[in-house]
Write an enzyme that holds these catalytic residues in place. Structure first.
Site, PDB file in Angstrom:
ATOM      1  NE  ARG A  46      -3.029   0.276   3.218  1.00 55.89           N
ATOM      2  CZ  ARG A  46      -2.419   0.519   4.393  1.00 55.89           C
ATOM      3  NH1 ARG A  46      -1.813   1.665   4.605  1.00 55.89           N
ATOM      4  NH2 ARG A  46      -2.436  -0.385   5.350  1.00 55.89           N
ATOM      5  CE1 TYR A  98     -16.371  12.707 -15.282  1.00 51.22           C
ATOM      6  CE2 TYR A  98     -15.808  12.627 -12.955  1.00 51.22           C
ATOM      7  CZ  TYR A  98     -16.210  11.994 -14.115  1.00 51.22           C
ATOM      8  OH  TYR A  98     -16.448  10.649 -14.096  1.00 51.22           O
ATOM      9  CG  ASP A 170      -9.775  17.223 -14.088  1.00 53.64           C
ATOM     10  OD1 ASP A 170      -9.065  16.691 -14.967  1.00 53.64           O
ATOM     11  OD2 ASP A 170     -10.848  16.746 -13.697  1.00 53.64           O
ATOM     12  CE  LYS A 195     -12.448   9.254 -17.966  1.00 54.88           C
ATOM     13  NZ  LYS A 195     -12.802  10.475 -17.276  1.00 54.88           N
TER      14      LYS A 195
HETATM   15  C1  LIG Z   1     -13.251  10.819 -15.943  1.00 55.35           C
HETATM   16  C2  LIG Z   1     -12.915  12.128 -15.361  1.00 55.35           C
HETATM   17  C3  LIG Z   1     -12.651  12.278 -13.988  1.00 55.35           C
HETATM   18  C4  LIG Z   1     -12.783  11.129 -13.005  1.00 55.35           C
HETATM   19  O1  LIG Z   1     -11.850  10.143 -13.243  1.00 55.35           O
HETATM   20  P1  LIG Z   1     -12.114   8.561 -12.922  1.00 55.35           P
HETATM   21  O2  LIG Z   1     -10.846   7.947 -13.410  1.00 55.35           O
HETATM   22  O3  LIG Z   1     -13.324   8.170 -13.704  1.00 55.35           O
HETATM   23  O4  LIG Z   1     -12.319   8.441 -11.471  1.00 55.35           O
HETATM   24  C5  LIG Z   1     -12.298  13.527 -13.529  1.00 55.35           C
HETATM   25  N1  LIG Z   1     -12.212  14.589 -14.357  1.00 55.35           N
HETATM   26  C6  LIG Z   1     -12.464  14.484 -15.675  1.00 55.35           C
HETATM   27  C7  LIG Z   1     -12.352  15.696 -16.538  1.00 55.35           C
HETATM   28  C8  LIG Z   1     -12.826  13.261 -16.222  1.00 55.35           C
HETATM   29  O5  LIG Z   1     -13.093  13.176 -17.531  1.00 55.35           O
END
Ligand SMILES: *Cc1c(COP(=O)(O)O)cnc(C)c1O
Length: 379
Positions: A46, A98, A170, A195
């Site tokens: 961990r 998001y 982000d 992504k």
């Molecule tokens: C998908 C996404 C998230 C969240 O990420 P996860 O890997 O699904 O937890 C946060 N911000 C944006 C812009 C996203 O597209």
């Protein structure tokens, strides 16, 4: 080092025990110690894992950062950032971020006494009135989902420094190939590695990148104490994805521009939301802080009804109808009934998110095939 070399070699050291060129999947929960306290820097998985350590070095390299930390999902990375705060602290966040981030802030963290304010981050003047001595964090996304609004990271970071507020960006939509927020003055970068970084729609993961050592220590403490760490196989998959990020992103950008221009010229298409268009309100800032414009876009139909949108959404053959984005394959999404269904209709429309709005994550297939697919679906 230039970007392609950096992405191919990020975090890649031959494995010290065998020389394996690819970092092995260290599928282990613990490490044997020679005597109590005598270990090789790895005690319990961990806290430390060699596959994760290689990936964290790669994450740092991608964003020109000193440090990277991997989490079990993008929202777990966001969760760790908010856990830097305590009751009474305040956050100013983007009003069109998001949905999962919004849910985490309002439904989970508000009950722990953290207050969230929401600003239109494209308009820097709307931020300052929300800052006070309790504000600890500015949370922004650029370009935003699904309307592709653009925020000026450098200008917002200057404002935040004046108020001694941390800035976290982000950077999921842009990816580190297109935009590097730390170079523009932000303190923290967050990605959903699910992504573009993973890039193959086969893993859920998140990460944080930063330059400040003290901030890294605090976030590492949260990472190991709260335990939202990714498994070694997932780390291996994302490490592999990163090696082709630049090649994929080039194609996403090229296809994205072709699809966006084609949509704009189509008689049945209403508005196309793409920050690479010169008439997009955020174009000048996007051009200044991004290397290109990526493969994400949204559009409306002139016939602005849910029924017409539904017909289109169930007629594409290459564009798969699914949430998520950033994989090699193209996806189509209907925010009104899918990703943004929890927002009341009136609120949605007020924010510019109409019934026929359709979001595309343009993949790396041949652009002609993608356009032909949209052509037959729009009819
Ligand atoms: C998908 C996404 C998230 C969240 O990420 P996860 O890997 O699904 O937890 C946060 N911000 C944006 C812009 C996203 O597209």
């Amino acid at each position: 080092m230039k970007i392609a070399t950096k992405f191919v070699h990020a975090g890649a050291e031959p494995d010290p025990s065998t020389g394996a060129i690819m970092t092995p999947v260290y599928q282990t929960s613990t490490y044997v110690q020679a005597a109590p306290g005598q270990h090789k820097g790895y005690e319990y998985a961990r806290s430390q894992n060699p596959t994760r350590a290689a990936l964290e070095a790669a994450f740092a390299a991608l964003e020109n950062a000193q440090y990277g930390l991997a989490f079990s999902s993008g929202v777990a990375a966001t969760d760790a950032v908010i856990k830097l705060l305590g009751p009474g602290d305040e956050v100013v966040a983007a009003n069109d971020m998001y949905g999962g981030t919004y849910r985490l802030f309002t439904k989970v963290f508000e009950k722990y006494g953290i207050r969230f304010h929401y600003a239109n981050m494209s308009d820097i003047n709307s931020i300052a009135p929300l800052l006070n001595e309790r504000t600890k964090l500015l949370w922004l996304e650029t370009p935003t989902n699904p309307l592709m609004n653009v925020a000026d990271i450098a200008a917002i970071s200057v404002l935040a420094k004046q108020h001694k507020v941390l800035v976290c960006v982000d950077n999921t939509f842009a990816s580190p190939y297109l935009q590097n927020p730390l170079d523009l003055g932000a303190d923290l970068v967050m990605h959903s590695a699910t992504k573009y970084l993973g890039g193959h729609s086969d893993v859920i993961q998140g990460c944080l990148m930063m330059n400040d050592k003290e901030l890294r220590e605090k976030l590492y403490f949260i990472q190991k104490s709260c335990g939202a760490v990714p498994g070694p196989m997932d780390c291996f998959l994302v490490l592999r994805g990163i090696k082709t990020l630049h090649v994929r992103m080039k194609q996403h950008c090229e296809n994205g521009a072709l699809v966006a221009r084609w949509l704009k010229a189509h008689p049945k298409v209403g508005r196309v939301y793409c920050c690479g268009f010169e008439d997009h309100p955020g174009y000048a800032i996007a051009k200044k802080q991004m290397r290109d414009f990526g493969g994400m876009m949204s559009f409306t139909l002139k016939d602005d009804s849910i029924e017409t949108a539904m017909k289109l959404l169930s007629s594409t053959k290459l564009f798969a109808l699914a949430e998520s984005l950033g994989g090699v394959e193209s996806l189509i999404n209907h925010p009104a009934t899918m990703t943004h269904a929890s927002i009341p209709r009136e609120e949605r429309i007020k924010n510019g998110l109409s019934d026929s709005l359709i979001r595309l994550s343009v993949g790396i297939e041949d652009a002609e095939d993608l356009i032909a697919d949209l052509e037959q679906a729009i009819g």
